[in-house]
Design an enzyme around this catalytic site. Structure first.
Site, mmCIF file in Angstrom:
data_model
loop_
_atom_site.group_PDB
_atom_site.id
_atom_site.type_symbol
_atom_site.label_atom_id
_atom_site.label_comp_id
_atom_site.label_asym_id
_atom_site.label_seq_id
_atom_site.Cartn_x
_atom_site.Cartn_y
_atom_site.Cartn_z
ATOM 1 C CD GLU A 282 -20.864 69.924 33.705
ATOM 2 O OE1 GLU A 282 -22.127 69.923 33.756
ATOM 3 O OE2 GLU A 282 -20.260 68.487 34.055
ATOM 4 C CD GLU A 285 -19.868 76.032 35.416
ATOM 5 O OE1 GLU A 285 -20.670 75.358 34.606
ATOM 6 O OE2 GLU A 285 -20.289 76.505 36.476
ATOM 7 C CB CYS A 302 -26.664 66.319 33.962
ATOM 8 S SG CYS A 302 -25.603 65.481 34.530
ATOM 9 C CB SER A 322 -21.725 72.809 36.438
ATOM 10 O OG SER A 322 -22.175 73.239 35.203
ATOM 11 C CE LYS A 361 -32.580 64.011 33.553
ATOM 12 N NZ LYS A 361 -31.811 65.055 33.358
ATOM 13 C CD GLU A 364 -33.824 68.486 34.893
ATOM 14 O OE1 GLU A 364 -33.946 67.554 34.090
ATOM 15 O OE2 GLU A 364 -32.692 68.942 34.905
ATOM 16 C CD GLU A 369 -35.473 76.889 38.518
ATOM 17 O OE1 GLU A 369 -36.591 76.926 38.561
ATOM 18 O OE2 GLU A 369 -34.880 75.782 39.181
ATOM 19 C CB CYS A 506 -29.225 57.665 33.475
ATOM 20 S SG CYS A 506 -29.070 59.356 33.897
HETATM 21 FE FE1 HC0 Z 1 -29.439 60.941 32.119
HETATM 22 FE FE2 HC0 Z 1 -28.794 62.909 31.147
HETATM 23 S S1 HC0 Z 1 -27.530 60.961 30.982
HETATM 24 S S2 HC0 Z 1 -29.348 62.681 33.455
HETATM 25 O O1 HC0 Z 1 -28.306 60.234 33.263
HETATM 26 O O2 HC0 Z 1 -26.569 64.627 31.870
HETATM 27 O O3 HC0 Z 1 -32.303 60.844 32.687
HETATM 28 O O4 HC0 Z 1 -29.668 58.459 30.087
HETATM 29 O O5 HC0 Z 1 -30.751 61.873 29.485
HETATM 30 O O6 HC0 Z 1 -30.399 65.265 30.932
HETATM 31 O O7 HC0 Z 1 -27.643 63.073 28.245
HETATM 32 C C1 HC0 Z 1 -31.253 60.670 32.460
HETATM 33 C C2 HC0 Z 1 -29.891 59.123 30.814
HETATM 34 C C3 HC0 Z 1 -30.144 61.931 30.481
HETATM 35 C C4 HC0 Z 1 -29.782 64.381 30.815
HETATM 36 C C5 HC0 Z 1 -28.117 63.324 29.421
HETATM 37 C C6 HC0 Z 1 -27.207 63.973 31.574
HETATM 38 FE FE1 SF4 Z 2 -30.332 61.099 38.302
HETATM 39 FE FE2 SF4 Z 2 -31.254 58.846 38.556
HETATM 40 FE FE3 SF4 Z 2 -32.665 60.457 37.143
HETATM 41 FE FE4 SF4 Z 2 -30.219 59.561 36.244
HETATM 42 S S1 SF4 Z 2 -32.201 58.341 36.250
HETATM 43 S S2 SF4 Z 2 -30.868 61.771 36.206
HETATM 44 S S3 SF4 Z 2 -29.144 59.305 38.165
HETATM 45 S S4 SF4 Z 2 -32.626 60.332 39.098
#
Ligand code: HC0
Ligand code: SF4
Length: 573
Positions: A282, A285, A302, A322, A361, A364, A369, A506
């Site tokens: 990143e 980039e 992320c 990104s 997540k 995700e 992809e 997070c």
């Molecule tokens: Fe997060 Fe992550 S920091 S999104 O907030 O970038 O879920 O803790 O693991 O992937 O590293 C969440 C937290 C992660 C990812 C990382 C990012």
């Molecule tokens: Fe995004 Fe919330 Fe998941 Fe972190 S915990 S990646 S801020 S949705």
């Protein structure tokens, strides 16, 4: 103004409600629908549950403490037999239209309705009669909706519409059939839902919960032909202790690693490592965009709820995020390629599991992809709470575990990787590396305190060599929307933007131990991440020796062809 509550004289400010005063002085009044999110200055008080009934002298009828503002000389009695009986009756009415499958409900022992039923001593539910029935929505990989368990407190609606401005959930139907659901009872995966799960984080019952993947994970662990590799996100280590009676912000990294091995995972890697890897790509980039006058600002990518939000709401801005995959997905991709190659294990037999503080997540990981050679980068995602459940399932005494280290190859991380778990952390980590890439000079002070804090929208201008660099930060999707509207108006206002969908980033994710909107808990978790960062011997991602080795042995050039193939992605409106 003066008032009296249970015989105690108090001075209060205008607009103070009876509930505000009672909470301030430690008088307990039950409520189900009321929710105060002090970090977002939002209050949900539809007065729909009617469990906070109290008596006010001189009034014939009882009133709801959450909505009744105190007037001069008011005499309030919170615990009269009439008030307590009314609460009990109202709760029994709620329970008469609620499933009684508490033993197998995902919210068992964490349900506020169950807790109130116990507190008010309800042992039998009278008023038998018709029960509302609605279809369970299993369409999403992240969230499970069981509308029969909805008590119409409307906390989720406030969260989805007011705080996150996503606008998926709203009250439908009237009277007995009333529920909160997506418009036309659309399935979640067909709606505008971002899967941030903040609705589930505030739901008092089991009406909205995360999709449980622990059974699939346990099945893979028991399968002798499968090699199961787990990674843990930055935010887990400062929150999971809360499930085992530790104070918020307790750092439990080493115990977590031991617990995961005791459960039976073959290899334990750290998402902090792949956060460092993300920064390599990143920051490169960013430098590429700056040096070659390409699209600015750059947006961090992320947070998958945030990615879905921009895809749905700002399709015109899809050239600014990104192209980096998130750290969880990068780790999965590296496990099924680099780790598979180093260990000689067939990637078809590797199962990648992530422990994330997040419900988005899960969705995700299923984006088509995010795979290579027909293998999904990440197979299963479990939340902090689900891991807590697995630890209890195996009877592991978490508090007395020895500490142990992550596995080699992808277990070493820097402080920069750790602070990804808090709002402001991703961009601070990126700046630590981008500074050195852009200026060619060593960055001496890595603490960019101007990027820290819990204010919903923040901005700061920092010097990268002789260039002023303006950074915008938002957490919570309502704040993200405001920041993006600024970008739509003036694309030159910011050079880089970090957005996280959840309050605090997070650390406030919907898969974390429930924090009930208490910003003090979020603050403690945040302080703990900065504490880990401060104590790390290496605090810049590009100085991580394992990262350097991975480029030398496997990926080749940073931001090069192989890195693009494995570590970058695209977005779809
Ligand atoms: Fe997060 Fe992550 S920091 S999104 O907030 O970038 O879920 O803790 O693991 O992937 O590293 C969440 C937290 C992660 C990812 C990382 C990012
Ligand atoms: Fe995004 Fe919330 Fe998941 Fe972190 S915990 S990646 S801020 S949705």
């Amino acid at each position: 103004m003066k008032c009296y509550i249970n015989g105690i004289e108090r001075e209060v400010k205008p607009k103070t409600t009876i509930l505000d005063l009672a909470r301030e002085i430690g008088i307990e009044i039950p409520t189900l629908c009321h929710m105060k999110l002090d970090n977002f200055c939002y209050e949900n008080k539809p007065s729909s549950c009617r469990l906070c009934m109290v008596e006010v002298e001189g009034r014939k009828t009882l009133c709801t403490a959450c909505s009744e503002e105190i007037t001069e000389g008011m005499v309030i009695k919170t615990n009269t037999p009439r008030a307590v009986e009314a609460r009990k009756t109202n709760l029994e009415l709620l329970l008469s239209n609620h499933p009684k499958d508490c033993l197998v409900c995902p919210k068992n022992l964490e349900c506020e309705l169950q807790e109130l039923a116990n507190r008010l001593g309800i042992r039998m539910v009278e008023y038998p009669g018709e029960r509302m029935t609605h279809r369970i929505d299993k369409s999403s990989a992240s969230l499970l909706r069981t509308p029969e368990k909805c008590v119409m407190c409307r906390r989720c609606e406030t969260m989805c519409n007011e705080v996150q401005t996503v606008g998926t959930l709203s009250a439908l139907n009237r009277g007995f059939d009333a529920i909160v659901a997506p418009a036309f009872q659309m399935k979640l995966n067909e709606s505008s839902c971002t899967f941030c799960g903040q609705c589930a984080a505030v739901c008092p019952t089991g009406a909205i919960v995360e999709v449980d993947e622990t059974h699939e994970v346990l099945k893979a662990i028991r399968d002798e032909n499968k090699h199961v590799v787990v990674q843990i996100a930055p935010a887990i280590r400062v929150a999971i202790g809360e499930l085992f009676n530790k104070a918020p912000g307790s750092i439990t990294t080493g115990k977590l690693v031991t617990a995961l091995r005791d459960i039976g995972f073959d290899t334990v890697f750290d998402t902090d490592f792949s956060a460092d890897l993300t920064i390599m790509e990143e920051a490169s980039e960013l430098v590429d965009r700056v040096v070659n006058n390409k699209t600015m600002p750059i947006l961090t990518s992320c947070c998958p709820a945030w990615v879905r939000f921009i895809e749905t709401n700002f399709p015109n801005l899809l050239d600014i995020p990104s192209s980096c995959k998130s750290p969880q997905i990068m780790m999965g991709a590296m496990v099924k390629t680099y780790y598979a190659k180093q260990t000689g294990i067939n990637p078809a037999n590797i199962v990648t599991v992530s422990v994330m503080p997040c419900t988005a997540k899960k969705a995700e990981a299923r984006r088509s992809e995010l795979s290579n050679d027909g293998f999904r980068d990440v197979d299963y995602v479990i939340s902090t709470r689900e891991l807590g459940q697995m630890i209890r399932y195996y009877g592991i005494d978490f508090d007395n575990l020895e500490e142990s280290e992550f596995d080699n190859l992808m277990g070493e991380s820097t402080g920069a990787g750790t602070i990804f778990g808090t709002t402001g952390g991703v961009i601070e980590a990126a700046v630590r590396t981008a500074y050195e890439l852009l200026t060619g000079k060593e960055l001496e002070n890595v603490d960019f305190k101007e990027l820290r804090g819990l204010k919903g929208i923040r901005s700061a201008t920092i010097k990268l060599g002789n260039r002023d660099f303006t950074i915008g930060i938002a957490h919570g999707l309502g704040n993200a929307r405001k920041l993006l509207e600024e970008v739509e108006e003036d694309q030159n206002k910011y050079d880089a933007i970090e957005i996280m969908a959840c309050p605090g980033g997070c650390i406030g994710g919907a898969g974390q131990p429930y924090h009930h909107g208490n910003s003090e808990i979020i603050k403690r978790r945040q302080e703990a991440l900065y504490e880990i960062d401060k104590n790390k011997p290496i605090r810049k991602s590009h100085e991580n020796p394992m990262i350097q080795k991975i480029y030398k042995d496997f990926l080749g050039e940073v931001y090069g062809a192989k890195a693009h193939e494995l570590l970058h992605t695209t977005y779809t409106p």
